[in-house]
Enzyme design. Structure first.
Site: not given
Ligand code: GAR
Length: 216
Positions: A97, A114, A116
């Site tokens: 993040m 990445n 998203h």
């Molecule tokens: C995921 O849904 C990813 O797409 C999002 O954080 C989550 C992480 O989940 N990423 C963003 O929003 C980046 N802009 P995880 O830790 O269970 O993989």
């Protein structure tokens, strides 16, 4: 992949690590011809570090420094040093993040991806599933893209569509998007590891030469 050397992935995450688990399980099952060499997190207590240790993958908390949304210069150097020491071929952001900038992007140019939780370019930034729900779109999804200096703005490798249902809450929609992420992200990384990805400006062509596939 180069010669007999396995393709090595460094994963950066700040949260629970479900995308990391989908990547590592795909590597273990040979669906992705690669190995996760290192997991780094800017959050000391992030579950992603525990998940990595369960899979016997080196996992470290590395402090991000004094800013809230990016790494400070010293932290940026410590991330670069750790990833270089692990000889990674690719860096996969999995819920990391913080925005990556200058020196980090130059150190690993064209080798950072990445995931998203929206169909970019719609809904970049935080809590994209919530933005989609509040906007009222009927279809959203997830996107895997190369990382550039903007926010969620790099060339797109692959996307999966997810319908928004009448009864959805932010939570149920995010869960359904995550299920799609867990399938899309390993697939895109497999294409990169197999050397099947060609970047032509903003257009990313995926597939073996002569085959007309346009996304992973
Ligand atoms: C995921 O849904 C990813 O797409 C999002 O954080 C989550 C992480 O989940 N990423 C963003 O929003 C980046 N802009 P995880 O830790 O269970 O993989």
């Amino acid at each position: 992949m180069t010669g007999d050397q396995p393709f090595r992935i460094g994963v950066l995450g700040s949260g629970k690590g479900s995308n990391f688990v989908s990547i590592v399980e795909a590597c273990e099952a040979d669906r992705v011809p690669a190995e996760v060499a290192l997991v780094l997190s800017d959050v000391a207590e992030a579950s992603i570090l525990e998940r990595a240790r369960e899979h016997n993958i080196p996992a470290r908390y590395l402090a991000a420094g004094s800013f809230r949304t990016k790494l400070d210069d010293e932290a940026e150097r410590s991330y670069i040093d750790a990833l270089r020491a692990a000889s990674v071929d690719l860096i996969a952001l999995a819920g990391f993040m913080r925005v990556l900038k200058g020196e980090f992007l130059r150190a690993f140019e064209g080798r950072i991806v990445n995931i998203h939780p929206s169909l970019l370019p719609s809904f970049p930034g935080l809590q994209a599933w919530k933005q989609a729900l509040e906007y009222g779109v009927k279809v959203t999804g997830c996107t895997v893209h190369l990382v550039d200096a903007g926010v969620d703005s790099g060339p797109i490798l692959g996307q999966s569509a997810v319908p928004v249902l009448n009864a959805d809450t932010a939570e149920t929609l995010h869960q359904r998007i995550q299920a799609a992420e867990h399938e899309l992200y390993p697939r895109c990384i497999a294409a990169l590891a197999r050397g099947e990805v060609t970047v032509q400006g903003r257009r990313v062509v995926v597939g073996k030469a002569g085959q007309g596939q346009h996304q992973a």
